[in-house]
Write a protein that holds these residues in place. Structure first.
Motif, PDB file in Angstrom:
ATOM      1  N   ALA A 100       0.853  -1.190   0.000  1.00  0.00           N
ATOM      2  CA  ALA A 100       0.000   0.000   0.000  1.00  0.00           C
ATOM      3  C   ALA A 100       0.886   1.236   0.000  1.00  0.00           C
ATOM      4  CB  ALA A 100      -0.919   0.007   1.218  1.00  0.00           C
ATOM      5  N   GLY A 101       0.587   2.172  -0.888  1.00  0.00           N
ATOM      6  CA  GLY A 101       1.407   3.376  -0.956  1.00  0.00           C
ATOM      7  C   GLY A 101       0.841   4.395  -1.913  1.00  0.00           C
ATOM      8  N   PHE A 102       1.724   4.973  -2.717  1.00  0.00           N
ATOM      9  CA  PHE A 102       1.332   6.080  -3.586  1.00  0.00           C
ATOM     10  C   PHE A 102       2.064   5.987  -4.919  1.00  0.00           C
ATOM     11  CE2 PHE A 102       0.995   7.282   0.822  1.00  0.00           C
ATOM     12  CZ  PHE A 102      -0.282   7.832   0.903  1.00  0.00           C
ATOM     13  N   ALA A 103       1.310   6.078  -6.005  1.00  0.00           N
ATOM     14  CA  ALA A 103       1.858   5.984  -7.359  1.00  0.00           C
ATOM     15  C   ALA A 103       1.985   7.376  -7.963  1.00  0.00           C
ATOM     16  CB  ALA A 103       0.969   5.109  -8.230  1.00  0.00           C
ATOM     17  N   GLY A 104       3.140   7.646  -8.543  1.00  0.00           N
ATOM     18  CA  GLY A 104       3.389   8.969  -9.114  1.00  0.00           C
ATOM     19  C   GLY A 104       3.207   9.045 -10.607  1.00  0.00           C
ATOM     20  N   TYR A 105       2.437   8.102 -11.187  1.00  0.00           N
ATOM     21  CA  TYR A 105       2.329   8.067 -12.644  1.00  0.00           C
ATOM     22  C   TYR A 105       0.911   8.208 -13.170  1.00  0.00           C
ATOM     23  CZ  TYR A 105       2.331   3.186 -10.919  1.00  0.00           C
ATOM     24  OH  TYR A 105       2.149   2.041 -10.188  1.00  0.00           O
ATOM     25  N   PHE A 106      -0.046   8.529 -12.301  1.00  0.00           N
ATOM     26  CA  PHE A 106      -1.417   8.705 -12.781  1.00  0.00           C
ATOM     27  C   PHE A 106      -1.754  10.173 -13.064  1.00  0.00           C
ATOM     28  CE2 PHE A 106      -1.900   4.600 -10.529  1.00  0.00           C
ATOM     29  CZ  PHE A 106      -2.449   3.866 -11.563  1.00  0.00           C
ATOM     30  N   ALA A 107      -1.212  11.076 -12.277  1.00  0.00           N
ATOM     31  CA  ALA A 107      -1.476  12.511 -12.451  1.00  0.00           C
ATOM     32  C   ALA A 107      -0.171  13.271 -12.275  1.00  0.00           C
ATOM     33  CB  ALA A 107      -2.518  13.006 -11.444  1.00  0.00           C
ATOM     34  N   GLU A 108       0.105  14.183 -13.169  1.00  0.00           N
ATOM     35  CA  GLU A 108       1.379  14.902 -13.142  1.00  0.00           C
ATOM     36  C   GLU A 108       1.546  15.664 -11.829  1.00  0.00           C
ATOM     37  OE1 GLU A 108       3.922  18.126 -15.852  1.00  0.00           O
ATOM     38  OE2 GLU A 108       1.924  17.455 -16.481  1.00  0.00           O
ATOM     39  N   GLY A 109       2.705  15.506 -11.228  1.00  0.00           N
ATOM     40  CA  GLY A 109       3.005  16.225 -10.002  1.00  0.00           C
ATOM     41  C   GLY A 109       2.303  15.689  -8.778  1.00  0.00           C
ATOM     42  N   TRP A 110       1.774  14.478  -8.858  1.00  0.00           N
ATOM     43  CA  TRP A 110       0.941  13.948  -7.766  1.00  0.00           C
ATOM     44  C   TRP A 110       1.242  12.468  -7.565  1.00  0.00           C
ATOM     45  CZ3 TRP A 110      -2.633  16.512  -4.709  1.00  0.00           C
ATOM     46  CH2 TRP A 110      -3.455  15.719  -3.906  1.00  0.00           C
ATOM     47  N   PHE A 155       6.689   4.475  -7.367  1.00  0.00           N
ATOM     48  CA  PHE A 155       5.714   4.006  -6.374  1.00  0.00           C
ATOM     49  C   PHE A 155       6.392   4.022  -5.016  1.00  0.00           C
ATOM     50  CE2 PHE A 155       3.673   0.966  -3.613  1.00  0.00           C
ATOM     51  CZ  PHE A 155       2.333   1.284  -3.759  1.00  0.00           C
ATOM     52  N   LEU A 156       5.823   4.801  -4.103  1.00  0.00           N
ATOM     53  CA  LEU A 156       6.353   4.908  -2.747  1.00  0.00           C
ATOM     54  C   LEU A 156       5.481   4.083  -1.814  1.00  0.00           C
ATOM     55  CD1 LEU A 156       6.832   8.798  -2.595  1.00  0.00           C
ATOM     56  CD2 LEU A 156       8.516   7.094  -3.344  1.00  0.00           C
ATOM     57  N   VAL A 157       6.046   3.053  -1.188  1.00  0.00           N
ATOM     58  CA  VAL A 157       5.272   2.359  -0.161  1.00  0.00           C
ATOM     59  C   VAL A 157       4.983   3.348   0.962  1.00  0.00           C
ATOM     60  CG1 VAL A 157       6.220   0.098  -0.743  1.00  0.00           C
ATOM     61  CG2 VAL A 157       7.345   1.498   1.016  1.00  0.00           C
ATOM     62  N   GLY A 158       3.961   3.038   1.764  1.00  0.00           N
ATOM     63  CA  GLY A 158       3.512   4.001   2.766  1.00  0.00           C
ATOM     64  C   GLY A 158       4.624   4.523   3.656  1.00  0.00           C
ATOM     65  N   GLY A 159       5.487   3.620   4.125  1.00  0.00           N
ATOM     66  CA  GLY A 159       6.563   4.046   5.012  1.00  0.00           C
ATOM     67  C   GLY A 159       7.576   4.941   4.349  1.00  0.00           C
ATOM     68  N   GLN A 160       7.908   4.663   3.091  1.00  0.00           N
ATOM     69  CA  GLN A 160       8.854   5.504   2.370  1.00  0.00           C
ATOM     70  C   GLN A 160       8.284   6.907   2.163  1.00  0.00           C
ATOM     71  OE1 GLN A 160      11.959   4.546   1.658  1.00  0.00           O
ATOM     72  NE2 GLN A 160      12.429   6.617   0.923  1.00  0.00           N
ATOM     73  N   ALA A 161       7.003   6.977   1.831  1.00  0.00           N
ATOM     74  CA  ALA A 161       6.359   8.282   1.659  1.00  0.00           C
ATOM     75  C   ALA A 161       6.414   9.084   2.956  1.00  0.00           C
ATOM     76  CB  ALA A 161       4.913   8.088   1.208  1.00  0.00           C
TER      77      ALA A 161
END
Length: 260
Positions: A100-110, A155-161
């Motif tokens: 679980a984390g955050f993907a940086g490739y769906f919306a620019e700058g996000w 892709f940043l896993v939750g802890g890395q973010a």
């Protein structure tokens, strides 16, 4: 090195390569927010299908892994694509886990709230975006990403973010749920704990809230922020399993209440 080898679900004979597994997944799941790409609007009452927590219940709903028209596929989220791929690989005895984390490739700058699969391959843990990999050709034409080897800075896993934002290396206002305009450390702290849960084989729903998650970041006492720092370090490192288990049970507010 500790691995997750136990198979939790029975599957028919499956192909050995991940792209073919993803093709099977794409034939039975459709992202509930992406049905317009297939020319139909998902009826509002069907959005609740994504609240189906247990994979066994999803498989029962499907009845089989036979491909079907998009309108007849299970209305899923990114979590379901990842969890199904992980379950298939585990059934083959291959080390795999959901992240679980955050993907940086769906919306620019996000960096958008997202789940992927992580597979032990070629003596390393490698990220596979099961949602993208299972998509029919042309669905995500604008995304410049290899779904079979997602870079760790994409892709940043939750802890890395959490660690990067806490260190000032990344702006927390750029991480969250883009479609809902939600961002910030409070969004990130939820995925620190959900990712740690996933490392412990508790693949929760992306919106599950328990323990420390509902407490807004700005209202966390210093000792709880320090605890989250410690949990984030384990999430960012991906374990090892013994440390992930120790961290998960280090405080009664951390394990998902439905955990065994």
């Amino acid at each position: 090195m500790d691995f997750y080898r136990r198979a939790d679900h029975a599957f028919p004979e499956l192909p050995p390569d991940i792209p073919r597994l993803a093709q099977i997944i794409g034939g039975v799941l459709v992202h509930r927010d992406c049905t317009a790409a297939f020319g139909f609007d998902l009826p509002p009452e069907r959005r609740d299908e994504a609240n189906t927590r247990d994979l066994a219940a999803i498989l029962t709903h499907l009845g089989s892994l036979a491909p079907r028209p998009p309108q007849e596929r299970f209305a899923a989220t990114c979590r379901d694509f990842a969890v199904l791929l992980v379950a298939m690989l585990r059934a083959q005895g291959r080390p795999a886990r959901a992240r679980a984390g955050f993907a940086g490739y769906f919306a620019e700058g996000w960096y958008d709230d997202h789940w992927v699969a992580e597979v032990w391959q070629d003596d390393t843990w490698r990220l596979f975006d099961a949602q993208l990999l299972s998509a029919e050709p042309g669905t995500y034409t604008k995304l410049d990403i290899d779904p079979t080897n997602v870079p760790r800075d994409a892709f940043l896993v939750g802890g890395q973010a959490w660690l990067e934002c806490r260190a000032g290396r990344r702006d927390p206002a750029t991480l969250g749920v883009h479609s809902a305009n939600l961002s910030g450390m409070w969004e990130i702290q939820g995925n620190v704990i959900r990712d740690l849960a996933a490392l412990n084989r508790d693949e929760t729903l992306p919106w599950d809230n328990w323990g420390l998650i509902p407490i807004h970041y700005d209202k966390l006492p210093p000792e709880d922020v320090a605890l989250l720092d410690d949990l984030a370090a384990v999430s960012a490192a991906g374990g090892p399993l013994s440390k992930a288990q120790e961290a998960y049970h280090s405080d009664p507010r951390i394990p998902w209440p439905g955990a065994a």
